[in-house]
Design an enzyme around this catalytic site. Structure first.
Site, mmCIF file in Angstrom:
data_model
loop_
_atom_site.group_PDB
_atom_site.id
_atom_site.type_symbol
_atom_site.label_atom_id
_atom_site.label_comp_id
_atom_site.label_asym_id
_atom_site.label_seq_id
_atom_site.Cartn_x
_atom_site.Cartn_y
_atom_site.Cartn_z
ATOM 1 N N SER A 126 21.787 -34.901 40.917
ATOM 2 C CA SER A 126 21.766 -36.365 40.923
ATOM 3 C C SER A 126 20.515 -36.916 41.595
ATOM 4 O O SER A 126 20.152 -38.074 41.390
ATOM 5 C CB SER A 126 23.004 -36.921 41.636
ATOM 6 O OG SER A 126 24.186 -36.544 40.988
ATOM 7 N N GLY B 245 25.486 -37.307 38.056
ATOM 8 C CA GLY B 245 24.200 -37.072 37.421
ATOM 9 C C GLY B 245 23.225 -38.194 37.698
ATOM 10 O O GLY B 245 23.609 -39.258 38.198
ATOM 11 N N GLY C 127 19.960 -41.021 36.798
ATOM 12 C CA GLY C 127 19.536 -41.937 35.756
ATOM 13 C C GLY C 127 20.381 -43.193 35.641
ATOM 14 O O GLY C 127 21.343 -43.412 36.381
ATOM 15 N N CYS D 129 31.144 -40.234 39.936
ATOM 16 C CA CYS D 129 29.805 -40.784 40.108
ATOM 17 C C CYS D 129 29.239 -41.322 38.785
ATOM 18 O O CYS D 129 29.664 -42.365 38.316
ATOM 19 C CB CYS D 129 28.897 -39.741 40.748
ATOM 20 S SG CYS D 129 27.386 -40.436 41.462
ATOM 21 N N PHE D 130 28.310 -40.620 38.153
ATOM 22 C CA PHE D 130 27.797 -41.051 36.849
ATOM 23 C C PHE D 130 28.949 -41.149 35.848
ATOM 24 O O PHE D 130 28.983 -42.055 35.017
ATOM 25 C CB PHE D 130 26.748 -40.053 36.364
ATOM 26 C CG PHE D 130 25.811 -40.588 35.303
ATOM 27 C CD1 PHE D 130 24.991 -41.667 35.562
ATOM 28 C CD2 PHE D 130 25.747 -39.993 34.057
ATOM 29 C CE1 PHE D 130 24.122 -42.157 34.581
ATOM 30 C CE2 PHE D 130 24.879 -40.458 33.072
ATOM 31 C CZ PHE D 130 24.065 -41.548 33.344
ATOM 32 N N GLN E 289 30.625 -44.481 36.207
ATOM 33 C CA GLN E 289 29.854 -45.549 35.573
ATOM 34 C C GLN E 289 30.013 -45.510 34.053
ATOM 35 O O GLN E 289 30.115 -46.559 33.397
ATOM 36 C CB GLN E 289 28.382 -45.426 35.966
ATOM 37 C CG GLN E 289 28.133 -45.609 37.453
ATOM 38 C CD GLN E 289 26.809 -45.035 37.903
ATOM 39 O OE1 GLN E 289 25.937 -44.698 37.092
ATOM 40 N NE2 GLN E 289 26.628 -44.905 39.214
ATOM 41 N N ASN F 216 26.201 -40.686 46.511
ATOM 42 C CA ASN F 216 24.820 -40.649 46.038
ATOM 43 C C ASN F 216 24.764 -41.441 44.744
ATOM 44 O O ASN F 216 24.886 -40.877 43.660
ATOM 45 C CB ASN F 216 24.324 -39.222 45.805
ATOM 46 C CG ASN F 216 22.962 -39.215 45.123
ATOM 47 O OD1 ASN F 216 22.208 -40.173 45.236
ATOM 48 N ND2 ASN F 216 22.654 -38.158 44.400
ATOM 49 N N GLY G 182 22.832 -45.077 42.866
ATOM 50 C CA GLY G 182 21.987 -46.260 42.915
ATOM 51 C C GLY G 182 22.417 -47.318 41.934
ATOM 52 O O GLY G 182 21.845 -48.414 41.908
ATOM 53 N N PHE G 183 23.429 -46.999 41.082
ATOM 54 C CA PHE G 183 23.979 -47.950 40.121
ATOM 55 C C PHE G 183 25.465 -48.114 40.404
ATOM 56 O O PHE G 183 26.105 -47.254 41.024
ATOM 57 C CB PHE G 183 23.767 -47.454 38.690
ATOM 58 C CG PHE G 183 22.327 -47.410 38.265
ATOM 59 C CD1 PHE G 183 21.750 -48.475 37.583
ATOM 60 C CD2 PHE G 183 21.532 -46.303 38.546
ATOM 61 C CE1 PHE G 183 20.415 -48.434 37.194
ATOM 62 C CE2 PHE G 183 20.212 -46.248 38.169
ATOM 63 C CZ PHE G 183 19.646 -47.317 37.496
ATOM 64 N N HIS H 289 31.964 -38.653 45.904
ATOM 65 C CA HIS H 289 31.979 -37.208 45.642
ATOM 66 C C HIS H 289 33.124 -36.503 46.366
ATOM 67 O O HIS H 289 32.961 -36.054 47.512
ATOM 68 C CB HIS H 289 30.639 -36.589 46.061
ATOM 69 C CG HIS H 289 29.501 -37.001 45.200
ATOM 70 N ND1 HIS H 289 29.106 -36.278 44.095
ATOM 71 C CD2 HIS H 289 28.678 -38.069 45.251
ATOM 72 C CE1 HIS H 289 28.072 -36.883 43.505
ATOM 73 N NE2 HIS H 289 27.806 -37.970 44.196
ATOM 74 N N GLU I 254 34.031 -33.630 45.785
ATOM 75 C CA GLU I 254 33.689 -32.208 45.815
ATOM 76 C C GLU I 254 32.672 -31.880 46.905
ATOM 77 O O GLU I 254 32.191 -30.744 46.981
ATOM 78 C CB GLU I 254 33.119 -31.785 44.456
ATOM 79 C CG GLU I 254 31.646 -32.081 44.225
ATOM 80 C CD GLU I 254 31.314 -33.548 44.039
ATOM 81 O OE1 GLU I 254 30.136 -33.888 43.907
ATOM 82 O OE2 GLU I 254 32.237 -34.376 44.019
#
Length: 394
Positions: A49, A231, A233, A259-260, A263, A301, A303-304, A352, A354
Site C-alpha cells: 500500500s 492496496g 492508488g 482498506c482499498f 473504498q 494506511n 489517503g482516500f 487493518h 491483519e
C-alpha cells in the site's frame, strides 16, 4: 559501510530539509506522508500500500530492532523513500538478521536521516500530503530549482492506478491450517502476507488472485467468500476491479474488503471517494465499532476515504444493492472506517485487522467474515444465466 553522503528532501511547495543519505544513494520521488507507528517499521515498509510514497517516520529512533525474513509482508520493500531522524547505529534484537540501512540499500530505497521529522510532520499535517523528492550523493549538490522541477514532474497520487503494479502475476494458494472449512477467492490489490495466513488459521483455503482476474475465474473456484485486499492508488481509477465486485455482489457471494477493498465496496455501491488532506497512517488510530459500541485502537494506511451522502454517518443510504450503513467511524475526524450492507452479505473496513505488529483489537473481523460465509447459501452461480441483480429478489 561507507560514510553517508549529503542528502536533501525537497517538498512540492518548495520547503527543503537537509540531512544525510540513509539506504541507497541516488534520487526518488513520491507522495510524502507520515506514519505514527512506534513499532513494526518493517511491516510498514514491506506493505505494498506504500508503493510510490515517501514515508516520514514520526518515531525519532528507527532501525533498532533490525530486519528479519519473518516480518516481511511481501516480496520486497515498497516505500518509494524513507525519512528518519535518528537511525540506529546497530540493531539490537534477538530476532534481527540484519540492519535496516543495508536492507534499504539492497532494495534500492533512497532515504534521508538527520531530518527534524517533528517539524516535517507538522508541515505535512498543516499543508497536506504532497509530492517530495529525496536526493543524495552528487545529485544533492544540484540547485534547489532543478530538484524542485523533478518533484513537480512526478505524477500525483490522485488519479493514479497502482494496484496492477503491486499485484501478484500468478495465482497461488495458501492452504488452511488443520481442517478445510471454507474457500475464499482473495483479490490481490497489494495484499499483505499476514492476511491469508490469518484466514488459513481459521480453516480457510485462500486462492490469491491477480488484480485483473475475471468473474468467470472467481466463479470457477466456487468460493464461499470473496475478499478484496488493501492496496495503493486512487480508488476512482479501479474500474475493472469495481466491475468484478459488482458481479460478486450480484451473485450474493459473501464479501469482505480491507482498506482499498473498503473504498471499492463504497464505489461499487454508488458512493464517491475523496482524498484526505494527509491521511491516516500508524498503529494508534481510535475507531468506534457501532455494532458493539467498542472503541478499537487500530492500524491505518489510507489517503482516500468514502464520502457519505449528506455527511451524517449515523444514517443509512439506499443503494442498488439495498441499504448500506457506516459500521465503523474514526473518532479523530469522523471519517468512514467501515461499511456493512443490510440486504446482501457484504462488509468492509478501512483499517487493518491483519496488522502483524499490532494492535490486534480488530482481528475479530476475520471471525465475522467466517460467520458471514457460514450463514450464507453455499451455491454461488456457475453460469452466466444465473447472474444479475434480479437474483436479489429471489
Amino acid at each position: 559501510m561507507s560514510a553517508p553522503s549529503p542528502a536533501v528532501l525537497v517538498l512540492e511547495d518548495g520547503r527543503v530539509f537537509e540531512g544525510e543519505s540513509y539506504g541507497a544513494v541516488g534520487e526518488t520521488v513520491g507522495e510524502a506522508v507520515f506514519s505514527t507507528g512506534m513499532t513494526g517499521y518493517q511491516e510498514t515498509f514491506t506493505d505494498p500500500s506504500y508503493h510510490r510514497q515517501v514515508v516520514v517516520m514520526t518515531a525519532p529512533h528507527i532501525g533498532n530492532t533490525g530486519v528479519n525474513t519473518q516480518d516481511m509482508e511481501s516480496r520486497r520493500i515498497w516505500v518509494a523513500g524513507l525519512v528518519v531522524r535518528d537511525p540506529a547505529i546497530r540493531p539490537s534484537n534477538w530476532r534481527s538478521q540484519g540492519d535496516l540501512q543495508t536492507a534499504l540499500a539492497e532494495h534500492g530505497v533512497v532515504g534521508i536521516s538527520g531530518v527534524d521529522t517533528r517539524a516535517l510532520t507538522r508541515h505535512i499535517r498543516d499543508r497536506g500530503a504532497m509530492r517530495a523528492g529525496i536526493f543524495s550523493g552528487q545529485v544533492a549538490l544540484e540547485s534547489v530549482q532543478s530538484l524542485l522541477a523533478r518533484v513537480h514532474a512526478a505524477p500525483q497520487m490522485a488519479g493514479s492506478a497502482l494496484a496492477g503494479e503491486v499485484t501478484t502475476q500468478q495465482e497461488y494458494v495458501v492452504e488452511p491450517v488443520g481442517e478445510h472449512r471454507l474457500t475464499v477467492a482473495a483479490l490481490d490489490l497489494g495484499i499483505k502476507g499476514t492476511t491469508p495466513a490469518l484466514m488459513a488459521e481459521r480453516g480457510i483455503r485462500v486462492h490469491v488472485l491477480p488484480a485483473a482476474t475475471s468473474f468467470d475465474r472467481v466463479r470457477e473456484l466456487a468460493p464461499d467468500g470473496v475478499f478484496f485486499s488493501n492496496g495503493p492508488g486512487d480508488p476512482a481509477t479501479a474500474d475493472g476491479e469495481i466491475d468484478l465486485l459488482r458481479q460478486v455482489l450480484d451473485a450474493r457471494i459473501p464479501f469482505f474488503g480491507i482498506c482499498f477493498g473498503n473504498q471499492l465496496l463504497g464505489r461499487a455501491l454508488g458512493l464517491d471517494t475523496y482524498k484526505l488532506p494527509f491521511g491516516h497512517r500508524g498503529l494508534n488510530q481510535p475507531v468506534l465499532d457501532r455494532a458493539t459500541g467498542k472503541v478499537e485502537v487500530t492500524t491505518h494506511n489510507h489517503g482516500f476515504a468514502i464520502a457519505w451522502p449528506g455527511g451524517d454517518t449515523t444514517q443509512p443510504v439506499d443503494t442498488a444493492y439495498g441499504q448500506a450503513r457506516v459500521s465503523h467511524v474514526a473518532l479523530n475526524d469522523n471519517v468512514v472506517e467501515g461499511l456493512t450492507c443490510t440486504d446482501i452479505p457484504a462488509f468492509s473496513v478501512q483499517y487493518h485487522p491483519e496488522a502483524a505488529a499490532g494492535p490486534h483489537d480488530a482481528s475479530y473481523l476475520f471471525d465475522r467474515f467466517v460467520e458471514t460465509m457460514t450463514q450464507a447459501p453455499h451455491d454461488p452461480p456457475r453460469d452466466a444465466g444465473t447472474e444479475g441483480k434480479g437474483d436479489q429478489d429471489a
